[in-house]
Write an enzyme that holds these catalytic residues in place. Structure first.
Site, PDB file in Angstrom:
ATOM      1  CG  ASP A   1      38.922  35.666  39.522  1.00 43.09           C
ATOM      2  OD1 ASP A   1      37.968  34.898  40.273  1.00 43.09           O
ATOM      3  OD2 ASP A   1      39.910  36.170  39.763  1.00 43.09           O
TER       4      ASP A   1
ATOM      5  CG  PHE B   1      45.002  36.319  36.690  1.00 41.44           C
ATOM      6  CD1 PHE B   1      45.686  36.671  35.678  1.00 41.44           C
ATOM      7  CD2 PHE B   1      45.253  37.075  37.678  1.00 41.44           C
ATOM      8  CE1 PHE B   1      46.914  37.624  35.841  1.00 41.44           C
ATOM      9  CE2 PHE B   1      46.424  37.937  38.207  1.00 41.44           C
ATOM     10  CZ  PHE B   1      47.283  38.225  36.784  1.00 41.44           C
TER      11      PHE B   1
ATOM     12  CG  ASP C   1      40.780  33.458  30.654  1.00 41.19           C
ATOM     13  OD1 ASP C   1      40.956  33.113  32.054  1.00 41.19           O
ATOM     14  OD2 ASP C   1      41.050  34.585  30.527  1.00 41.19           O
TER      15      ASP C   1
ATOM     16  N   GLY D   1      44.184  39.174  29.676  1.00 44.97           N
ATOM     17  CA  GLY D   1      45.835  39.210  29.266  1.00 44.97           C
ATOM     18  C   GLY D   1      46.257  40.528  29.030  1.00 44.97           C
TER      19      GLY D   1
ATOM     20  CG  ASP E   1      39.265  43.644  38.818  1.00 46.95           C
ATOM     21  OD1 ASP E   1      39.004  43.551  37.778  1.00 46.95           O
ATOM     22  OD2 ASP E   1      39.996  43.320  39.376  1.00 46.95           O
TER      23      ASP E   1
END
Lengths: 370, 370
Positions: free
Chosen positions: B87, B91, B141, B214, B264
């Site tokens: 990733d 996050f 993001d 999200g 995942d």
């Protein structure tokens, strides 16, 4: 006994047990609660171990003897197909229970888990170990600590001998479908004459094997060494000799030299879970900064040689369970390999040379002692 | 895409990546810190997984990108030979860091480990993942939580698109020896028009694949379901579609039905460490008293079928590490088998039938919900 080294007491032997032969001298991994911590029993077998330990006190309290009986014994319950030695539970009663009381009958205690009241007697301990299916069971004894007076030591010894007689009778009556051996335990604290008396009394009971109890209970290393070497020759030559609580290379070498055949200790697996790896160059503390970018394995021959020290360090720094899993596997592999080398050295009458060479390198090694 | 089920959006596909092909739909185990907790990577491979996750935020902070660079990447460092998706770290910055500040440039934050100050930009995140050797990397993001107002959601979306453009450029420049793919991430919070706008803007950037970001951020299941099914068809049909944070059979079935290819979640491995086992009859809480003397395995086909429920319960009650090790192995095996069955069902145009049959049994099962 198959062979004795020509230059010392070190012995090379083989013990025939219900779940196969055990080559001695042997180090036995400890599976306190029916599992060698952080490994599956398959992994322990893959390393090559022929015998492991279980703890009667723990298994009796949890999951409970009746649960293990449902499975026909600890082997089936825990999926371990080779031999199991179980202790009597006595040592744990002394070290873990918040309350205990010794009577002629046995020992009363409270569970360290839920405070419930229990009693172990020489006879009930034999019966529990029969239900567990122990290949070697230990008799109930009275373990004493370092520093008590001679009168107390003598009293404990008297009870130990009396219990050993009762245990021997109970064990003989238990034989039939059950074929496990029973070992007597020599006590006598740190008094030579009491040790001699205990060895004499127990030898007369003619157990299939003998343990030297009450060592590694907090005494200085030289006192341990003295009483180990003093007591070992007092036991019958033709029977296996076992010392509890020995699991570092230096203590193992000393015990083997004294003619001891069997040892166990939680130390190699306990320190593994804290990031200490055994190596020929001494014990490695993998969390040390110096291994941060070390691309080498701990040992090229280890079953975890695909992992670098940097990765192992990362696992411990990050608190990942794989760290203890790999360290445990490594340390047990290391001791298994070490014992194999010791056995060969004895066969070739060069145990003392092996010992000195090993310790010389081990002592000047990377040397992160704990 | 190899095939679409005739009766719903479920798709059967294959993704070609630097470390081999990945059959989709696929569940990817999470190896946050370069290890799938409580298993070795060999065990993960033995189950059959073709791709796992790593977390850029964690690995960047510890052991540090420079350590992994010494090894030539995360595959070599962690001894995993198949594909890795990482990733962006975004996050975790939002969920773990005690401090963060978003600017046009990127996101400033403090380490949750030692409080040190760091900055991630769309470009640096591409570079870190290149060094990790990620087979699929995610762009940076701005993730938002459930319940924020539309203005804030729009602002986050605008930044997300701007960063995606910069990431795409940086990723294209990084290609050469490095051959990993980069996926864009659709945001837009829980506003349909913003989701549509984000999907539109990112589709124009023509990434090799897309994630719906999200979701699973605290919204009710029906809101999750609605936005999943609403957003999925807005993404390009010919590219893999990925949703993070999905790891229970019911959510997986719902996502597959919506046409999602990849998921995942830490859930299956996290609950495993607390004694919850997935089964066709629902989730089993092994610590339950009813399993105390249960001699049956969790599942006859499981790689841990040699262990009884009573033994597994004992391991968890006694706090033994082998419990989490075995439960993790079982749950990942269960999900792998589940995904294999789903793929076959899609190929045979009977996904909806499979889903209903599975859920019917799963729902009325032993039913210890968590």
């Amino acid at each position: 006994m198959k062979h004795r080294d020509e230059f010392c007491q070190a012995r090379r032997g083989e013990i025939q047990l219900p779940h196969g032969r055990v080559q001695t001298p042997v180090f036995m991994p400890v599976g306190t609660q029916g599992t060698v911590k952080a490994l599956s029993h398959q992994m322990v077998e893959d390393i090559g171990f022929e015998i492991i330990l279980g703890n009667t006190y723990h298994l009796y309290l949890r999951p409970g003897t009746e649960v293990i009986a449902d499975f026909g014994g600890l082997h089936e319950f825990s999926t371990w197909n080779r031999n199991i030695l179980t202790d009597s539970g006595g040592f744990q009663v002394f070290s873990l229970s918040p309350f205990r009381k010794i009577t002629d009958e046995g020992v009363q205690f409270r569970s360290h888990i839920d405070g419930s009241k229990h009693m172990l007697t020489p006879e009930s301990v034999v019966e529990i170990q029969r239900v567990l299916g122990s290949d070697i069971q230990m008799v109930l004894d009275v373990c004493t600590e370092h520093g008590i007076d001679k009168k107390s030591a003598h009293k404990a010894l008297t009870t130990t001998t009396r219990w050993a007689k009762r245990a021997k009778d109970a064990w003989q009556q238990s034989l039939g479908d059950y074929r496990g051996a029973a070992f007597g335990i020599v006590q006598g604290n740190f008094f030579e004459d009491l040790r001699a008396q205990s060895a004499q009394e127990l030898s007369e009971l003619d157990f299939p094997g003998y343990a030297i109890g009450g060592l590694s209970v907090g005494e200085p290393p030289e006192v341990f060494e003295h009483f180990l070497h003093y007591t070992a020759p007092l036991l019958p030559t033709g029977k296996p000799k076992y010392v509890m609580g020995i699991g570092t290379p230096d203590y193992i070498l000393s015990a083997v030299e004294a003619g001891i055949d069997m040892f166990d200790c939680v130390f190699p697996t306990r320190v593994a879970r804290n990031g200490y790896f055994f190596s020929r160059d001494g014990r490695i503390n993998i969390k040390n900064e110096r291994y941060r970018r070390d691309t080498q394995p701990i040992d090229l021959d280890s079953p975890i040689s695909m992992y670098s020290r940097a990765y192992l360090r990362h696992l411990f720094k990050a608190g990942e369970m794989l760290g203890p899993m790999l360290a445990t596997r490594h340390n047990l592999w290391f001791l298994h390999t070490f014992m194999t080398e010791i056995r060969t050295a004895i066969e070739e009458n060069r145990f003392l040379e092996y010992k000195n060479t090993f310790l010389e390198r081990y002592g000047r090694g990377m040397g992160n002692t704990i």
